[in-house]
Design a protein around this motif. Structure first.
Motif, PDB file in Angstrom:
ATOM      1  N   ILE A 132       0.589  -1.287  -0.166  1.00 48.44           N
ATOM      2  CA  ILE A 132      -0.109  -0.271   0.150  1.00 48.44           C
ATOM      3  C   ILE A 132       0.605   1.473  -0.186  1.00 48.44           C
ATOM      4  O   ILE A 132       0.499   2.131  -0.998  1.00 48.44           O
ATOM      5  CB  ILE A 132      -0.876  -0.107   1.591  1.00 48.44           C
ATOM      6  N   ALA A 146       2.740   1.646  -3.178  1.00 48.22           N
ATOM      7  CA  ALA A 146       1.182   2.147  -4.825  1.00 48.22           C
ATOM      8  C   ALA A 146       1.086   3.473  -4.534  1.00 48.22           C
ATOM      9  O   ALA A 146       0.955   4.383  -3.638  1.00 48.22           O
ATOM     10  CB  ALA A 146      -0.116   1.310  -4.314  1.00 48.22           C
ATOM     11  N   GLY A 198      -1.440   5.802  -5.275  1.00 49.31           N
ATOM     12  CA  GLY A 198      -2.682   6.905  -5.358  1.00 49.31           C
ATOM     13  C   GLY A 198      -3.197   7.019  -3.706  1.00 49.31           C
ATOM     14  O   GLY A 198      -2.763   6.319  -3.177  1.00 49.31           O
ATOM     15  N   TRP A 208      -8.301   4.722  -2.897  1.00 54.87           N
ATOM     16  CA  TRP A 208      -8.604   3.123  -3.218  1.00 54.87           C
ATOM     17  C   TRP A 208      -9.982   2.639  -4.053  1.00 54.87           C
ATOM     18  O   TRP A 208     -10.311   2.789  -3.166  1.00 54.87           O
ATOM     19  CB  TRP A 208      -7.534   2.420  -2.317  1.00 54.87           C
ATOM     20  N   THR A 236     -12.751  -0.103  -4.369  1.00 51.57           N
ATOM     21  CA  THR A 236     -12.322  -1.272  -3.660  1.00 51.57           C
ATOM     22  C   THR A 236     -14.059  -1.704  -3.610  1.00 51.57           C
ATOM     23  O   THR A 236     -14.802  -0.834  -3.254  1.00 51.57           O
ATOM     24  CB  THR A 236     -11.726  -1.446  -2.428  1.00 51.57           C
ATOM     25  N   PHE A 272      -5.040  -5.749   1.847  1.00 51.60           N
ATOM     26  CA  PHE A 272      -4.810  -5.260   0.296  1.00 51.60           C
ATOM     27  C   PHE A 272      -4.544  -7.112  -0.669  1.00 51.60           C
ATOM     28  O   PHE A 272      -5.256  -7.035  -1.634  1.00 51.60           O
ATOM     29  CB  PHE A 272      -3.057  -5.071   0.019  1.00 51.60           C
ATOM     30  N   SER A 313       0.592  -5.637 -12.465  1.00 55.30           N
ATOM     31  CA  SER A 313      -0.091  -3.670 -12.782  1.00 55.30           C
ATOM     32  C   SER A 313       1.411  -3.348 -14.279  1.00 55.30           C
ATOM     33  O   SER A 313       2.216  -3.976 -13.905  1.00 55.30           O
ATOM     34  CB  SER A 313       0.385  -3.264 -10.338  1.00 55.30           C
ATOM     35  N   GLY A 368       1.173   3.257 -10.903  1.00 58.96           N
ATOM     36  CA  GLY A 368       1.142   2.217  -9.841  1.00 58.96           C
ATOM     37  C   GLY A 368       1.256   1.769  -9.001  1.00 58.96           C
ATOM     38  O   GLY A 368       1.801   1.862  -8.010  1.00 58.96           O
ATOM     39  N   PHE A 390      -8.303  -3.239  -7.151  1.00 52.13           N
ATOM     40  CA  PHE A 390      -8.176  -2.060  -7.277  1.00 52.13           C
ATOM     41  C   PHE A 390      -8.025  -1.076  -8.406  1.00 52.13           C
ATOM     42  O   PHE A 390      -7.776  -1.224  -9.454  1.00 52.13           O
ATOM     43  CB  PHE A 390      -7.381  -1.443  -5.797  1.00 52.13           C
ATOM     44  N   LEU A 425      -6.229   3.231  -8.452  1.00 53.14           N
ATOM     45  CA  LEU A 425      -5.650   4.013  -7.485  1.00 53.14           C
ATOM     46  C   LEU A 425      -5.771   4.876  -8.100  1.00 53.14           C
ATOM     47  O   LEU A 425      -5.589   4.946  -9.566  1.00 53.14           O
ATOM     48  CB  LEU A 425      -3.877   3.709  -7.509  1.00 53.14           C
ATOM     49  N   LYS A 432      -5.154   6.134   1.607  1.00 50.30           N
ATOM     50  CA  LYS A 432      -4.678   5.322   1.696  1.00 50.30           C
ATOM     51  C   LYS A 432      -4.933   5.064   3.393  1.00 50.30           C
ATOM     52  O   LYS A 432      -4.332   3.438   3.799  1.00 50.30           O
ATOM     53  CB  LYS A 432      -2.812   5.542   1.196  1.00 50.30           C
ATOM     54  N   LEU A 478      -6.932   2.103   4.202  1.00 53.37           N
ATOM     55  CA  LEU A 478      -7.123   0.315   3.643  1.00 53.37           C
ATOM     56  C   LEU A 478      -5.782   0.101   4.972  1.00 53.37           C
ATOM     57  O   LEU A 478      -5.562  -0.858   5.446  1.00 53.37           O
ATOM     58  CB  LEU A 478      -6.714   0.863   2.610  1.00 53.37           C
TER      59      LEU A 478
END
Length: 375
Positions: free
Chosen positions: A49, A52, A54, A57, A59, A66, A114, A120, A204, A206, A234, A237
């Motif tokens: 997380i 990444a 973003g 997120w 979801t 995650f 990804s 991402g 997900f 982002l 973020k 999550l």
């Protein structure tokens, strides 16, 4: 004179000093290892997380971590792209799968799909091959600390993921999983193929915001437009992932409980030895009182004695703890020692020894200076 008296009292009985230091040392080592494991586990759980890109997120509703979230079909991305304040929406796949070893047998893994060009999530600490090599046919990246787990030897090795052939074209170092189920990096389309997903599906999305956009405002608008999914920051999550793996499994409670036990044991041992030392020197303290020393002066002597014990015990304890931490670097669950944690442990040691000195101070407060004339 306060420091001199404290040192003489402390070193007068070497055996008692050794017992005190062992108590502090035991407490520091246990607390350092338990909290270090907690920090190490926490970093493992949220590493993906953190890496990444973003701020928000998107979801499936009820995503727990995650690795534990359902698939999204894809239209959510276009709804997000049309939301004011959104700059970019990057799809990401993270899902449990089966890794079939070349020699037979299988293990669980987490496929992370990804595209690096999307900005991402891409593998880091690459020690063999490159991120660009993931664009080769059937390419995946794995961590070199899990080679035995995968049943492979390194670059060029082949296996199967979800009954599809894969080939290792890149290797990372140190990307571990708290669940001991390793990550397998690949491209977004290959991950979709592995799971039999449509061309727009993802686990997900982002959301990257435009400069100056208010994250709370954008989050509310996204949630209004996408009522059937969840929009998380973020931090939210990460909090869910920690709650799922640390406290949902009981691991976090066990680690914190062990640290509290270490503090309790260390405090009791130090309190007992300080009290015994003070009791054995009551005549000397009574003499000081008879000579006109204030209660505050004698209390400072006892607290200084406790402080010296804390410094010596902390130094020895941290030396042992750092040795253990060094040997844990390449284990499945490394122990992490941060500067903040080291400072916190020192403050905790001082506090523990100060609390331990309370019983000794209370004993001294009851001293009658006249007792020195009865000797």
């Amino acid at each position: 004179m306060i420091l001199t008296l404290a040192i003489r009292n402390l070193f007068h009985d070497r055996v008692r000093l050794a017992v005190t230091l062992v108590g502090i040392l035991f407490s520091i080592v246990l607390v350092a290892i338990q909290l270090g494991l907690y920090v190490g586990a926490s970093r493992m759980i949220v590493s993906m997380i953190d890496r990444a890109h973003g701020q928000l997120w998107i979801t499936a509703y009820g995503a727990k971590s995650f690795e534990d979230s359902d698939f999204l079909k894809g239209p959510e991305r276009y709804a997000a792209l049309s939301t004011p304040g959104v700059k970019k929406v990057v799809p990401l796949i993270a899902q449990f799968s089966q890794w079939r070893k070349p020699q037979g047998g299988s293990q669980l893994c987490v496929v992370v799909g990804s595209d690096a060009v999307d900005g991402g999530l891409a593998p880091w600490n690459v020690v063999a091959g490159s991120v660009a090599d993931l664009n080769l046919p059937d390419a995946v990246a794995v961590d070199d600390t899990y080679l035995d787990f995968y049943g492979i030897k390194g670059l060029g090795s082949t296996a199967e993921v979800q009954n599809q052939r894969v080939r290792v074209t890149a290797m990372t170092h140190g990307i571990r999983s708290f669940t001991t189920i390793p990550y397998v990096f690949t491209t977004l389309n290959r991950a979709r193929s592995i799971f039999g997903l449509g061309p727009e599906a993802a686990t997900f999305f982002l959301v990257q915001l435009q400069p100056g956009a208010d994250i709370d405002t954008v989050k509310r608008e996204l949630q209004r437009r996408l009522p059937d999914v969840e929009v998380l920051t973020k931090a939210e999550l990460k909090s869910r992932s920690l709650a799922q793996w640390l406290f949902g499994t009981g691991a976090g409670v066990a680690l914190i409980g062990g640290a509290l036990l270490g503090i309790l044991v260390g405090t009791v041992i130090v309190a007992q030895t300080l009290y015994s030392s003070t009791k054995d020197h009551l005549n000397e303290f009574a003499t000081l009182r008879a000579l006109g020393s204030s209660s505050g002066y004698i209390h400072k002597v006892i607290l200084t004695q406790a402080g010296l014990s804390a410094v010596l015990g902390y130094a020895l304890g941290m030396a042992i703890a750092m040795t253990v931490i060094l040997y844990s670097v390449n284990t499945a669950l490394p122990i992490i020692m941060t500067p903040e944690l080291a400072v916190g442990l020192f403050a905790l040691t001082l506090f523990m020894c100060a609390i331990s000195a309370v019983a000794a101070i209370m004993k001294v407060m009851k001293i009658d200076p006249a007792m020195v004339f009865n000797r």
